[in-house]
Write a protein that holds these residues in place. Sequence first.
Motif, short mmCIF file in Angstrom:
data_model
loop_
_atom_site.label_atom_id
_atom_site.label_comp_id
_atom_site.label_asym_id
_atom_site.label_seq_id
_atom_site.Cartn_x
_atom_site.Cartn_y
_atom_site.Cartn_z
N VAL A 340 0.86 -1.18 0.00
CA VAL A 340 0.00 0.00 0.00
C VAL A 340 0.90 1.24 0.00
CG1 VAL A 340 -1.82 1.24 1.20
CG2 VAL A 340 -1.77 -1.26 1.28
N VAL A 341 0.69 2.09 -0.98
CA VAL A 341 1.52 3.30 -1.09
C VAL A 341 0.62 4.53 -1.25
CG1 VAL A 341 3.52 2.14 -2.11
CG2 VAL A 341 1.75 3.02 -3.60
N ASP A 342 1.18 5.65 -0.96
CA ASP A 342 0.46 6.92 -1.12
C ASP A 342 0.19 7.15 -2.62
OD1 ASP A 342 -0.31 9.58 -1.25
OD2 ASP A 342 0.92 10.12 0.48
N GLY A 343 -1.05 7.45 -2.97
CA GLY A 343 -1.39 7.65 -4.37
C GLY A 343 -0.57 8.75 -5.03
N ALA A 344 -0.16 9.76 -4.24
CA ALA A 344 0.62 10.86 -4.81
C ALA A 344 1.98 10.35 -5.31
CB ALA A 344 0.82 11.95 -3.75
N ASP A 345 2.52 9.34 -4.63
CA ASP A 345 3.81 8.78 -5.06
C ASP A 345 3.66 8.06 -6.40
OD1 ASP A 345 5.20 9.74 -2.92
OD2 ASP A 345 5.00 7.91 -1.73
N VAL A 346 2.53 7.39 -6.56
CA VAL A 346 2.29 6.68 -7.83
C VAL A 346 2.10 7.71 -8.95
CG1 VAL A 346 0.77 5.07 -9.05
CG2 VAL A 346 1.27 4.74 -6.62
N ASP A 347 1.44 8.82 -8.62
CA ASP A 347 1.27 9.87 -9.64
C ASP A 347 2.63 10.36 -10.12
OD1 ASP A 347 -1.39 9.59 -9.16
OD2 ASP A 347 -1.58 11.39 -7.91
N LYS A 348 3.59 10.43 -9.17
CA LYS A 348 4.93 10.93 -9.54
C LYS A 348 5.73 9.88 -10.31
CE LYS A 348 5.54 12.95 -5.33
NZ LYS A 348 6.33 12.76 -4.16
N CYS A 349 5.42 8.61 -10.11
CA CYS A 349 6.19 7.54 -10.76
C CYS A 349 5.20 6.53 -11.35
CB CYS A 349 7.11 6.87 -9.74
SG CYS A 349 8.07 5.54 -10.41
N PRO A 350 4.52 6.89 -12.46
CA PRO A 350 3.43 6.05 -12.97
C PRO A 350 3.86 4.66 -13.44
CG PRO A 350 3.64 8.15 -14.20
CD PRO A 350 4.79 8.09 -13.26
N ASP A 351 5.17 4.46 -13.75
CA ASP A 351 5.57 3.13 -14.23
C ASP A 351 6.18 2.27 -13.12
OD1 ASP A 351 7.77 4.70 -13.98
OD2 ASP A 351 8.70 4.11 -15.88
N ILE A 352 5.79 2.53 -11.86
CA ILE A 352 6.35 1.77 -10.74
C ILE A 352 6.01 0.27 -10.86
CG2 ILE A 352 4.40 2.35 -9.20
CD1 ILE A 352 8.06 1.83 -8.13
N VAL A 353 4.82 -0.04 -11.40
CA VAL A 353 4.42 -1.45 -11.52
C VAL A 353 5.36 -2.17 -12.49
CG1 VAL A 353 2.59 -2.98 -12.34
CG2 VAL A 353 2.04 -1.04 -10.89
N GLU A 354 5.67 -1.55 -13.62
CA GLU A 354 6.58 -2.17 -14.60
C GLU A 354 7.95 -2.38 -13.97
OE1 GLU A 354 4.66 0.62 -15.65
OE2 GLU A 354 3.23 -0.87 -16.40
N LYS A 355 8.37 -1.40 -13.18
CA LYS A 355 9.70 -1.50 -12.56
C LYS A 355 9.76 -2.65 -11.56
CE LYS A 355 11.44 3.10 -13.30
NZ LYS A 355 11.17 4.50 -13.08
N ILE A 356 8.68 -2.81 -10.78
CA ILE A 356 8.66 -3.92 -9.81
C ILE A 356 8.59 -5.24 -10.57
CG2 ILE A 356 7.26 -5.02 -8.01
CD1 ILE A 356 6.56 -2.23 -6.98
N CYS A 357 7.85 -5.24 -11.64
CA CYS A 357 7.71 -6.44 -12.46
C CYS A 357 9.07 -6.92 -12.96
CB CYS A 357 6.81 -6.08 -13.65
SG CYS A 357 6.02 -7.46 -14.39
N GLU A 358 9.89 -6.00 -13.41
CA GLU A 358 11.22 -6.35 -13.93
C GLU A 358 12.06 -7.10 -12.92
OE1 GLU A 358 13.20 -2.77 -15.27
OE2 GLU A 358 11.51 -2.40 -16.67
N VAL A 359 11.99 -6.72 -11.65
CA VAL A 359 12.88 -7.35 -10.67
C VAL A 359 12.26 -8.55 -9.96
CG1 VAL A 359 14.22 -5.25 -10.23
CG2 VAL A 359 12.23 -5.75 -8.79
N THR A 360 10.94 -8.79 -10.19
CA THR A 360 10.31 -9.90 -9.46
C THR A 360 9.77 -11.01 -10.36
OG1 THR A 360 8.27 -8.62 -9.42
CG2 THR A 360 9.62 -8.55 -7.43
N SER A 361 9.60 -10.73 -11.65
CA SER A 361 8.98 -11.68 -12.59
C SER A 361 7.78 -12.40 -11.98
CB SER A 361 10.00 -12.74 -13.05
OG SER A 361 11.21 -12.14 -13.39
#
Length: 440
Positions: A340-361
């Motif tokens: 669970v993260v602050d929505g404002a942080d996601v607004d600042k980094c919209p591709d956070i899901v792709e980035k997490i995906c890369e390191v966790t497969s």
Amino acid sequence: MSKVVKFGGSSLADANQFRKVADIIRADKERRFVVPSAPGKRFPDDIKVTDMLYACYEAVAEEGKNAHNQFAPIAERFNGIISDLGLTLSLDREYEEIIENFRKKAGREYAASRGEYLNGIILANYLGFQFVDAAKVIFFRPDGKFDDTLTDTCLASVLHGMENAVIPGFYGANPDGTVRTFSRGGSDVTGSIVAKAIGAEIYENWTDVPGVAVADPRIVNNPKFIKVITYRELRELSYMGFSVLHQDAIFPVRSANIPINIRNTNDPSADGTMIVPGSDEKAESIITGIAGKKHFSVISIEKDEMNSEVGFLRRILTVMEANNISFEHIPTGIDTMSIVVDGADVDKCPDIVEKICEVTSPNHIEIENNLALIAVVGRGMKAKKGTATRLFAALSHADINIKMIDQGSSELNIIIGIHEADFEKAIGVIYDMFILSEAE
Ligand code: ASP
């Protein structure tokens, strides 16, 4: 023994309020050290002096407007209080100095601090107390953090020989002597710092409400007020949006075991809310308070055998750290994890899901926005059976879907995640279930 008393802006908004404040101070000889805010609003559409000062500074230092003209309405506010109180005090010299410093671009924080400074001089004069400029006794380190060691020593030695004093709230000094303020509402912090430095018996924080409400009065109609709350409970609730006291005001007094008493200047005979150190303090009811916030996002990750994959969470946290995102909660299952993260942080980094995906497969990853978190906090919950059942039953009867549950190991709180659209309704039904029904 002595008490530190802090008065908020609405308690010092005009001469009439000043009179109430003086009556309160004079009613108890132990109320020796007084921390005032700048004059606040006298009526709903009024402007707080602090806001007038920010605007004035901008007009003078940034837009080059005439300093005397811009400062005139501020001087008028203070002069009005002085003349209504029948004081012979003149602040003309101080006004000239401030105007000169605005022209020299002394900074926004200096500008904002002058509200407390001038109000402190008036209050000290009215009470016949000594005035102690906060810039001489409250200090910040070169990195901008509050310097507790230097402040404690200096405040204690300056106030030691004084029978009583007024110390303006909200500001102190940088190592080079320039003025620095705490964040907005920071006079609460000053009061707490002074209480700790002198080893006060109690820190009374006088405001314009009867105390700390069990739930936000904008959501629950006429909520009950809390009689006793512990520091830890308040910390949990403040984090979730309770705004009765500045968040940082808890720390100095808590470290010295000094209770805070929230009181109402407009109803001084009422007891208000006591904020106390001890967690063994008997609870009035199972739930002490309910608070919540909107605009969170939850990233849900599924991966087979996640539980045995060494370093899985570390890789996610490294990505989040690199993108300057902190997490609020991480409930986990065997092969699932939600962050669970602050929505404002996601607004600042919209591709956070792709980035997490890369390191966790992962097998599956998704993000859901518009989540609200609600914290149900109470020391009375500990070892009390059935609280969660009642909570979930109340929400289910109201047809509210719970998306996340997190119970702190201290059994002091249960945090639930729901859709933002259900936020107000959820707070209402939790209040009815635990507070209204128990009162009946
Ligand atoms: N006057 C400042 C503000 O409006 C600080 C305070 O009132 O505590 O934020």
